[in-house]
Enzyme design. Structure first.
Site, PDB file in Angstrom:
ATOM      1  N   GLY A  74      76.544  50.810 -32.704  1.00  0.00           N
ATOM      2  CA  GLY A  74      77.190  51.557 -31.624  1.00  0.00           C
ATOM      3  C   GLY A  74      77.912  52.811 -32.079  1.00  0.00           C
ATOM      4  CB  SER A 112      72.824  53.789 -34.537  1.00  0.00           C
ATOM      5  OG  SER A 112      74.210  53.568 -34.297  1.00  0.00           O
ATOM      6  CG  ASN A 146      72.773  42.324 -27.879  1.00  0.00           C
ATOM      7  OD1 ASN A 146      73.176  41.889 -26.797  1.00  0.00           O
ATOM      8  ND2 ASN A 146      73.523  42.317 -28.974  1.00  0.00           N
ATOM      9  CD  GLU A 188      72.434  43.868 -34.896  1.00  0.00           C
ATOM     10  OE1 GLU A 188      71.630  44.426 -34.152  1.00  0.00           O
ATOM     11  OE2 GLU A 188      73.493  43.371 -34.487  1.00  0.00           O
ATOM     12  CD  GLU A 241      78.967  44.150 -30.469  1.00  0.00           C
ATOM     13  OE1 GLU A 241      78.493  43.566 -29.488  1.00  0.00           O
ATOM     14  OE2 GLU A 241      78.557  45.264 -30.863  1.00  0.00           O
ATOM     15  CE  LYS A 291      75.466  45.425 -28.931  1.00  0.00           C
ATOM     16  NZ  LYS A 291      76.092  46.250 -29.958  1.00  0.00           N
ATOM     17  CG  HIS A 327      75.949  40.707 -32.196  1.00  0.00           C
ATOM     18  ND1 HIS A 327      77.029  41.561 -32.244  1.00  0.00           N
ATOM     19  CD2 HIS A 327      74.849  41.480 -32.093  1.00  0.00           C
ATOM     20  CE1 HIS A 327      76.576  42.810 -32.158  1.00  0.00           C
ATOM     21  NE2 HIS A 327      75.258  42.790 -32.066  1.00  0.00           N
TER      22      HIS A 327
HETATM   23  P1  13P Z   1      73.436  49.636 -31.106  1.00  0.00           P
HETATM   24  O1  13P Z   1      71.927  49.747 -31.038  1.00  0.00           O
HETATM   25  O2  13P Z   1      74.116  50.029 -29.833  1.00  0.00           O
HETATM   26  O3  13P Z   1      73.998  50.300 -32.323  1.00  0.00           O
HETATM   27  O4  13P Z   1      73.760  48.067 -31.257  1.00  0.00           O
HETATM   28  C1  13P Z   1      73.069  47.325 -32.199  1.00  0.00           C
HETATM   29  C2  13P Z   1      73.336  45.901 -31.942  1.00  0.00           C
HETATM   30  O5  13P Z   1      74.444  45.427 -32.144  1.00  0.00           O
HETATM   31  C3  13P Z   1      72.258  45.070 -31.415  1.00  0.00           C
HETATM   32  O6  13P Z   1      72.586  43.736 -31.450  1.00  0.00           O
END
Ligand code: 13P
Length: 255
Positions: A173, A214, A10, A167, A97, A12, A95
């Site tokens: 992140g 992560s 992903n 997640e 976010e 983003k 997601h």
């Molecule tokens: P990170 O791997 O940057 O922690 O993000 C995970 C994520 O949100 C994947 O959709």
């Protein structure tokens, strides 16, 4: 029952078309080789056309990071399911976010999921608790609600195609990955039983459940060794060729 390991990147809101092309060109030679793993790239909408041209004819899948549930109309800034389907076979939905910054709810996730199945997109559905919910001991309650409400409009006969990503919001992140036992316990002890209850045990056995938050080249293998975890949804590390390839290789070891 063995499920094919699944790793999705992903990206983003990262990478211009030129940067996206460069990353994929660098990864392609090795990424195309690791065919025991289902590999999916989810770039921003603006790069989807360019990356589609690069992965067409390979087994590498392409996914969007979101979409609207309506077929078309006056929805400025949105992208319709059949527009995504022109280039992609996957779509990430729900997601954290999107839930946190853009008002995504279990109800909108449910409508988007129904729309995804209608056009033949495989949805990668994200669930996970916040730090506050985790510390209050509400993980099971929150994840169960997200699944029961978010998956409420999934056609039962197609539920085996679902991909779920657990997640935990506090692990995204932050560099603070959930420990392997906790992730495995939520996936094996909460997510899988809810899926079995909703869709039946045989269907549940076909559904891939990923861990995300992560994951890096250096820790991926620990997660993927867990029988309940079928792969990963990768954020930051999917933007780095060496890290992403190491993660896909780690998944291949469990195939
Ligand atoms: P990170 O791997 O940057 O922690 O993000 C995970 C994520 O949100 C994947 O959709």
């Amino acid at each position: 029952m063995s499920r094919k390991p699944f790793v999705a990147g992903n990206w983003k809101m990262n990478k211009t078309v030129e940067e996206a092309r460069q990353l994929v060109a660098e990864m392609m030679p090795e990424l195309t080789e690791i065919s025991t793993v289902e590999r999916v790239l989810c770039p921003p909408f603006t790069s989807i056309l360019a990356i589609s041209a690069m992965v067409t004819g390979t087994e590498i899948g392409l996914g969007a990071q979101n979409m609207h549930w309506e077929e078309k109309g006056a929805f400025t800034g949105e992208v319709a399911p059949n527009m995504v389907r022109e280039f992609c076979n996957y779509v990430i939905l729900g997601h954290s976010e999107r839930r946190l910054y853009f008002g995504e709810t279990d109800e909108s996730v449910a409508k988007k999921l129904a729309a995804a199945f209608k056009v033949g997109l495989v949805p990668i559905v994200c669930v996970g608790e916040t730090l506050e919910e985790n510390e209050a001991g509400r993980t099971e309650e929150v994840v169960t609600r997200q699944l029961r409400e978010g998956l409420s409009l999934v056609p039962k006969e197609e539920a085996d195609k679902l991909v779920i990503a657990y997640e935990p919001v506090w692990a995204i992140g932050t560099g603070r990955a959930a420990n392997v036992e906790d992730a495995s316990r939520v996936i094996g002890g909460v997510i899988r039983p809810v899926l079995a209850d909703m869709f039946g045990a045989a269907t549940e056995e076909s559904i891939r459940v990923l861990y995300g938050g992560s994951v890096k080249g250096s820790n991926a293998a620990e997660y993927f060794r867990e029988p309940a975890i079928d792969g990963g949804l990768i954020g930051g590390a999917s933007l780095k060729k060496d890290d992403f390839l190491a993660i896909v290789r780690a998944a291949a070891e469990t195939a």
